[in-house]
Design an enzyme around this catalytic site. Structure first.
Site, short mmCIF file in Angstrom:
data_model
loop_
_atom_site.label_atom_id
_atom_site.label_comp_id
_atom_site.label_asym_id
_atom_site.label_seq_id
_atom_site.Cartn_x
_atom_site.Cartn_y
_atom_site.Cartn_z
N GLU A 35 0.85 -1.20 0.00
CA GLU A 35 0.00 0.00 0.00
C GLU A 35 0.88 1.24 0.00
O GLU A 35 1.84 1.32 0.75
CB GLU A 35 -0.89 -0.02 1.25
CG GLU A 35 -2.21 0.66 1.07
CD GLU A 35 -3.10 -0.05 0.05
OE1 GLU A 35 -3.20 0.46 -1.09
OE2 GLU A 35 -3.69 -1.10 0.37
N HIS A 36 0.55 2.19 -0.86
CA HIS A 36 1.31 3.45 -1.01
C HIS A 36 2.73 3.20 -1.53
O HIS A 36 3.60 4.06 -1.38
CB HIS A 36 1.36 4.24 0.31
CG HIS A 36 0.04 4.85 0.68
ND1 HIS A 36 -0.42 6.04 0.15
CD2 HIS A 36 -0.95 4.41 1.50
CE1 HIS A 36 -1.62 6.31 0.65
NE2 HIS A 36 -1.97 5.34 1.46
N THR A 37 2.95 2.05 -2.13
CA THR A 37 4.25 1.78 -2.76
C THR A 37 4.20 2.09 -4.25
O THR A 37 5.24 2.26 -4.88
CB THR A 37 4.67 0.31 -2.57
OG1 THR A 37 3.53 -0.51 -2.89
CG2 THR A 37 5.10 0.01 -1.16
N ALA A 124 -15.11 2.42 -0.55
CA ALA A 124 -14.50 1.23 0.03
C ALA A 124 -13.01 1.10 -0.32
O ALA A 124 -12.34 0.17 0.10
CB ALA A 124 -15.25 -0.02 -0.44
N GLY A 125 -12.50 2.04 -1.12
CA GLY A 125 -11.10 1.94 -1.54
C GLY A 125 -10.89 0.78 -2.49
O GLY A 125 -9.85 0.14 -2.48
N SER A 127 -11.41 1.24 -5.83
CA SER A 127 -11.10 1.85 -7.12
C SER A 127 -12.23 1.83 -8.12
O SER A 127 -12.06 1.44 -9.27
CB SER A 127 -9.86 1.22 -7.73
OG SER A 127 -8.80 1.48 -6.88
N SER A 128 -13.39 2.29 -7.69
CA SER A 128 -14.48 2.46 -8.65
C SER A 128 -14.08 3.49 -9.70
O SER A 128 -14.50 3.40 -10.85
CB SER A 128 -15.77 2.88 -7.93
OG SER A 128 -15.51 3.98 -7.10
N ASP A 173 -4.23 0.90 -9.60
CA ASP A 173 -5.67 0.69 -9.70
C ASP A 173 -6.09 0.41 -11.14
O ASP A 173 -6.83 -0.53 -11.43
CB ASP A 173 -6.42 1.92 -9.19
CG ASP A 173 -6.15 2.18 -7.72
OD1 ASP A 173 -5.54 1.31 -7.08
OD2 ASP A 173 -6.55 3.25 -7.22
N TYR A 223 -2.97 12.38 0.93
CA TYR A 223 -2.35 11.50 -0.08
C TYR A 223 -1.28 12.28 -0.84
O TYR A 223 -0.13 11.84 -0.96
CB TYR A 223 -3.45 11.00 -1.03
CG TYR A 223 -2.95 10.15 -2.17
CD1 TYR A 223 -2.92 8.77 -2.06
CD2 TYR A 223 -2.51 10.73 -3.35
CE1 TYR A 223 -2.46 7.98 -3.10
CE2 TYR A 223 -2.04 9.95 -4.40
CZ TYR A 223 -2.02 8.58 -4.26
OH TYR A 223 -1.56 7.81 -5.29
#
Length: 382
Positions: A35-37, A124-125, A127-128, A173, A223
């Site tokens: 995550e965040h990489t 929900a995270g 990636s819609s 994403d 972010y």
């Protein structure tokens, strides 16, 4: 992929435009670890899921184009040569951004109509946004024979988000949504934008998402702040991105950075290593190790990168006290959204119910539980 979803957009399209549309399904994604990489040129471990965006799209002989967000019952009419971003938070920006980026590549598209609807839980995270971007670019590529490769399409989707939505997202994403393979997670190298699929046999375990149903408002600015902190440390280290740094490299400049930024960079370096270790664990069918790495990932996101929140931490703590859960962490940008849990199949329902009750007691809010399957990427629905 839900047949009802496809049917809804097809019916709405035919009722509105009296034409048979082209149908596209573009999935949302989960990220098992890493995550965040992605914006640090690192490794991530996403998979496309069986929830996503269905779009019905067809050429129009009118002198304007239309887009209709069926679940919002919101419609927009626009001219292809007069596009500009609308107010922040407008769903139209995802559609306009994709069109603008296609046109920036000197590709010619004509007027068209699109109707879309999703079953990805909001906030929900999962990636819609990437699923919507991919459905638009994929549909237009097909309709107007643009000859774009899938790699070109995801770069268009990413640029749309940078330039029209204002979020400097990495490529994960869009990649996971476009290239997903059923029953596989993809170890994606975000520098080369190439991935290796890993078939996952969760055996008597499964993945479960618990949505906090909260989204704390600082998420986009936080972010972008973290992204710039990572970039400035990479610059100090004289490297292209934190992906190229080791812990000892970071220690060498410890005096030159704030303790907060040191921890953020340390988290990225460690998380990158965890993603690679996770792929080995999956290859060896070692779910215990995978689960431990997932717990460690949350710990880093909570204490080092500081993108978690009380609601997410509470749900992960619920998972830690339940020996049927091998691993749990927050997933996505943070400050709300979902936890992803690796839980034994026969205890998943009970854990979801217990966590929901505890959550309601703690926050006087309801969380939502989702079961997901790993599925195919963006495709035409016959």
């Amino acid at each position: 992929m839900s047949a009802t979803l496809i049917n809804d957009v097809k019916t709405a399209f035919i009722n509105t435009h009296q034409l048979e549309p082209l149908l596209v399904f573009s999935p949302g994604r989960i990220n098992i670890i890493g995550e965040h990489t992605d914006y640090n040129d690192g490794f991530v471990f996403p998979a496309a899921v069986d929830k996503g965006i269905a779009a019905a799209i067809q050429k129009s002989d009118s002198n304007v184009s239309t887009a209709y967000a069926l679940d919002k019952d919101s419609k927009v009419e626009f001219e292809l040569d007069k596009l500009k971003p609308l107010a922040e938070g407008s769903w139209e920006n995802y559609v306009f951004g994709v069109i603008a980026e296609i046109q920036n590549r000197n590709k010619i598209i004509g007027n068209f109509n699109i109707v879309f609807k999703g079953d990805i839980p909001g906030g929900a995270g999962m990636s819609s946004s990437a699923a919507l971007e991919n459905s638009v670019v994929f549909g237009l590529n097909e309709l107007f024979n643009l000859g774009l490769t899938k790699h070109e399409m995801i770069l268009i989707s990413q640029k749309a988000e940078h330039n029209y939505v204002g979020v400097k997202c990495g490529i994960m994403d869009q990649y996971a949504s476009m290239f997903g393979i059923e029953n596989n997670a993809l170890l994606l190298d975000c520098r080369t934008v190439e991935s290796k699929p890993y078939e996952i046999d969760f055996k008597d375990h499964q993945l479960m998402l618990i949505n906090t149903n909260v989204k704390h408002s600082l998420s986009d600015s936080a972010y972008n702040d973290r992204r710039s902190a990572c970039e400035s440390i990479a610059e100090l280290l004289n490297i292209k991105a934190l992906r190229d740094a080791t812990e000892s490299d970071l220690d060498a400049i410890k005096e030159k950075v704030t303790p907060e930024n040191y921890q953020k960079a340390l988290y990225v370096i460690q998380e990158n290593n965890r993603a690679i270790k996770a792929s080995k664990a999956i290859e060896e069918n070692d779910l215990e190790t995978l689960g431990a790495l997932i717990f460690q990932s949350h710990n880093g996101l909570q204490h080092q990168y500081k993108v978690s929140c009380d609601e997410l931490d509470f749900l992960v703590d619920q998972a830690k006290t339940n020996h049927h859960v091998l691993g749990a962490r927050m997933m996505g940008g943070g400050f709300g959204g979902c936890t992803i849990n690796l839980v034994s199949k026969d205890q998943a329902k009970a854990f979801g119910e217990a966590a929901s009750i505890a959550y309601k007691n703690e926050f006087d809010k309801t969380c939502s539980v989702y079961f997901i399957a790993l599925s195919e990427g963006t495709h035409i629905v016959k």
